[in-house]
Design a protein around this motif. Structure first.
Motif, PDB file in Angstrom:
ATOM      1  N   ARG A 173       0.820  -1.211   0.000  1.00  0.00           N
ATOM      2  CA  ARG A 173       0.000   0.000   0.000  1.00  0.00           C
ATOM      3  C   ARG A 173       0.853   1.259   0.000  1.00  0.00           C
ATOM      4  O   ARG A 173       0.420   2.320  -0.456  1.00  0.00           O
ATOM      5  CB  ARG A 173      -0.935  -0.024   1.215  1.00  0.00           C
ATOM      6  N   HIS A 174       2.082   1.150   0.481  1.00  0.00           N
ATOM      7  CA  HIS A 174       2.943   2.323   0.632  1.00  0.00           C
ATOM      8  C   HIS A 174       4.109   2.333  -0.352  1.00  0.00           C
ATOM      9  O   HIS A 174       4.952   3.228  -0.290  1.00  0.00           O
ATOM     10  CB  HIS A 174       3.447   2.394   2.072  1.00  0.00           C
ATOM     11  N   GLY A 175       4.168   1.349  -1.232  1.00  0.00           N
ATOM     12  CA  GLY A 175       5.241   1.300  -2.206  1.00  0.00           C
ATOM     13  C   GLY A 175       6.605   1.193  -1.564  1.00  0.00           C
ATOM     14  O   GLY A 175       7.564   1.841  -2.010  1.00  0.00           O
ATOM     15  N   VAL A 176       6.723   0.349  -0.518  1.00  0.00           N
ATOM     16  CA  VAL A 176       7.967   0.233   0.240  1.00  0.00           C
ATOM     17  C   VAL A 176       8.399  -1.226   0.293  1.00  0.00           C
ATOM     18  O   VAL A 176       7.577  -2.123   0.519  1.00  0.00           O
ATOM     19  CB  VAL A 176       7.787   0.780   1.674  1.00  0.00           C
ATOM     20  N   ARG A 177       9.689  -1.462   0.079  1.00  0.00           N
ATOM     21  CA  ARG A 177      10.310  -2.774   0.286  1.00  0.00           C
ATOM     22  C   ARG A 177      11.425  -2.608   1.309  1.00  0.00           C
ATOM     23  O   ARG A 177      12.287  -1.739   1.169  1.00  0.00           O
ATOM     24  CB  ARG A 177      10.866  -3.334  -1.018  1.00  0.00           C
ATOM     25  N   LEU A 178      11.428  -3.452   2.334  1.00  0.00           N
ATOM     26  CA  LEU A 178      12.441  -3.387   3.379  1.00  0.00           C
ATOM     27  C   LEU A 178      13.288  -4.640   3.348  1.00  0.00           C
ATOM     28  O   LEU A 178      12.773  -5.757   3.453  1.00  0.00           O
ATOM     29  CB  LEU A 178      11.787  -3.233   4.755  1.00  0.00           C
ATOM     30  N   GLU A 179      14.603  -4.470   3.213  1.00  0.00           N
ATOM     31  CA  GLU A 179      15.540  -5.580   3.295  1.00  0.00           C
ATOM     32  C   GLU A 179      16.032  -5.722   4.729  1.00  0.00           C
ATOM     33  O   GLU A 179      16.145  -4.734   5.462  1.00  0.00           O
ATOM     34  CB  GLU A 179      16.707  -5.367   2.336  1.00  0.00           C
ATOM     35  N   PHE A 180      16.329  -6.958   5.131  1.00  0.00           N
ATOM     36  CA  PHE A 180      16.771  -7.201   6.504  1.00  0.00           C
ATOM     37  C   PHE A 180      17.702  -8.403   6.541  1.00  0.00           C
ATOM     38  O   PHE A 180      17.716  -9.232   5.626  1.00  0.00           O
ATOM     39  CB  PHE A 180      15.571  -7.407   7.435  1.00  0.00           C
ATOM     40  N   LEU A 181      18.468  -8.490   7.617  1.00  0.00           N
ATOM     41  CA  LEU A 181      19.343  -9.634   7.859  1.00  0.00           C
ATOM     42  C   LEU A 181      18.579 -10.704   8.641  1.00  0.00           C
ATOM     43  O   LEU A 181      17.592 -10.399   9.316  1.00  0.00           O
ATOM     44  CB  LEU A 181      20.585  -9.194   8.641  1.00  0.00           C
ATOM     45  N   PRO A 182      19.019 -11.955   8.588  1.00  0.00           N
ATOM     46  CA  PRO A 182      18.253 -13.037   9.229  1.00  0.00           C
ATOM     47  C   PRO A 182      17.975 -12.823  10.715  1.00  0.00           C
ATOM     48  O   PRO A 182      16.933 -13.244  11.210  1.00  0.00           O
ATOM     49  CB  PRO A 182      19.133 -14.262   9.009  1.00  0.00           C
TER      50      PRO A 182
END
Length: 443
Positions: free
Chosen positions: A259-268
């Motif tokens: 809905r916000h056009g956001v992708r968040l990358e993260f570590l395990p």
């Protein structure tokens, strides 16, 4: 000399269950003493056996249900009652969330001396296979002649003997036996105390904690495990800074907030919400209730990877996110760059320490979002009116500290608690996540 523990009473005792504790256990009284009884629901009549005697209360487990509550359902998991991962599978999910709302209302009254002007409808998502982050225990049990992988037994330090888990993401929940068999083939099986799982939008990462170097044969076993089940295998030989993917197993974990056009990358091992579907609903509701305007500045405290900061920045003039973990701050800033968001900045600060010299506290903010750990945000609250904050969205993972902080905001700092409600982030457990909106009286 240690005092001898009193022997447990023998036989079954019949009682009426008066209510549920905040831990999801049935509350009863017998011989003038409080009882906390597993596998019992409010309004039921049960026979229970004692499991522990304490000075102020005793504990037990219901073994016969003489009069069942209409809320009682058959647990889906065959290990329910033994495994400590869930405590409420015997209660209908709709009743579970009502119980959690009652818990929140109770602590608001008792601890906070406050009540919301309006109750929010509970946020709910899927009840099964929702858990995308977990730390699983591993133990090779000589007497059983095999390895166990999963959660601990309820009330004991021993691992439960699990064939599967209905609340874990199916990539792992349906393959606990596969993981156990693979570990059992390792020469260092006695040196693997845990496996950490992380699932985003893409395949699953498994982080194997290894207390001794794996042999080439061990690495081949793990390589096959990854290839056969689409796992990306990482090894951890020491602290979190030692976590490394096996060759060819690197994966950029991420999740989307469409809905916000956001992708968040993260570590395990980064903190992310375990329930992705509910997290999306939570972010949507937080932004709708906070209602940031295009000309406003917003302060996001305990911001983590930017779960709220980046969606907020899509809707307002400027966002400042503050977090104690420097690694998370760095990855939040990288997430902003990847999403093309340039009206947010992230700061590293201990939000429980002395903040007088922090430059971000010299500005003016129209609104604030707080998403603290269980310890709450009391140390930050007095800053908010000084910064000009008119509206606050407080996301809580522990109702008692939310109630304490609500007391300070409402009865000490002049805010109103406009709305509050619960979110079912952890179905089938007694864990209560909630959200409250506070506003200055002149708003």
């Amino acid at each position: 000399m240690s005092k001898k523990r009193k022997p447990l009473p023998q036989g079954l005792v019949e009682v009426e269950i008066e209510g549920l504790t905040h831990e999801g256990r049935g509350l009863a009284h017998f011989d003038g003493k409080a009882l906390f009884i597993d596998n019992a629901l409010a309004g039921e009549r049960v026979r229970f056996r004692y499991t522990r005697l304490q000075r102020r209360f005793d504990e037990g487990v219901a073994v016969e249900i003489l009069r069942a509550s209409p809320e009682r359902v058959a647990p889906r998991c065959p290990h329910f009652g033994i495994c400590g991962g869930c405590s409420l599978q015997h209660q209908d999910p709709a009743a579970q969330i009502r119980t959690k709302q009652e818990t929140l209302a109770d602590v608001f009254t008792r601890i906070g001396k406050v009540s919301p002007e309006n109750w929010l409808a509970p946020l709910v998502a899927g009840h099964w296979g929702y858990r995308r982050k977990a730390r699983l225990g591993v133990k090779h049990v000589i007497k059983k002649g095999r390895t166990l992988v999963g959660f601990r037994e309820r009330g004991t330090p021993y691992l439960a003997d699990l064939s599967g888990c209905a609340v874990l993401h199916p990539a792992v929940g349906e393959r606990l036996a596969v993981l156990a068999e693979a570990v059992g083939q390792l020469s260092i099986r006695d040196q693997v105390p845990q496996i950490e799982m992380a699932v985003g939008e893409a395949p699953c990462v498994l982080v194997f904690r290894v207390m001794a170097p794996p042999t080439d044969t061990d690495l081949a076993v793990l390589q096959r495990l990854g290839e056969d089940h689409d796992y990306h295998i990482y090894l951890q030989e020491g602290g979190v800074d030692t976590i490394r993917p096996m060759p060819g197993h690197q994966l950029d974990l991420h999740y989307d907030l469409p809905r916000h056009g956001v992708r968040l990358e993260f570590l395990p091992t980064d903190f992310t919400q375990v329930n992705l579907e509910l997290n999306r609903l939570m972010v949507d509701q937080a932004l709708d209730l906070l209602d940031p305007q295009p000309d406003e500045r917003v302060l996001d405290l305990f911001c983590g990877l930017g779960n709220f900061s980046l969606p907020l920045a899509r809707r307002c003039a400027d966002v400042v996110g503050v977090e104690a973990d420097a690694g998370l701050v760095s990855r939040a800033a990288a997430n902003a760059r990847r999403n093309g968001i340039d009206n947010v900045r992230f700061e590293t600060a201990d939000l429980y320490g002395d903040l007088a010299a922090e430059p971000w506290l010299r500005g003016y903010y129209h609104k604030a979002l707080l998403d603290p750990p269980r310890s709450g945000a009391l140390e930050m609250l007095d800053w908010l009116p000084r910064l000009g904050v008119q509206r606050i969205c407080y996301v809580s993972c522990y109702p008692s500290t939310l109630a304490r902080d609500a007391d300070r905001l409402v009865n000490g700092l002049g805010y109103r608690m406009v709305q509050a409600g619960v979110m079912d982030m952890f179905p089938h457990t007694a864990h209560v996540e909630s959200m409250a909106i506070f506003a200055r009286s002149e708003e």
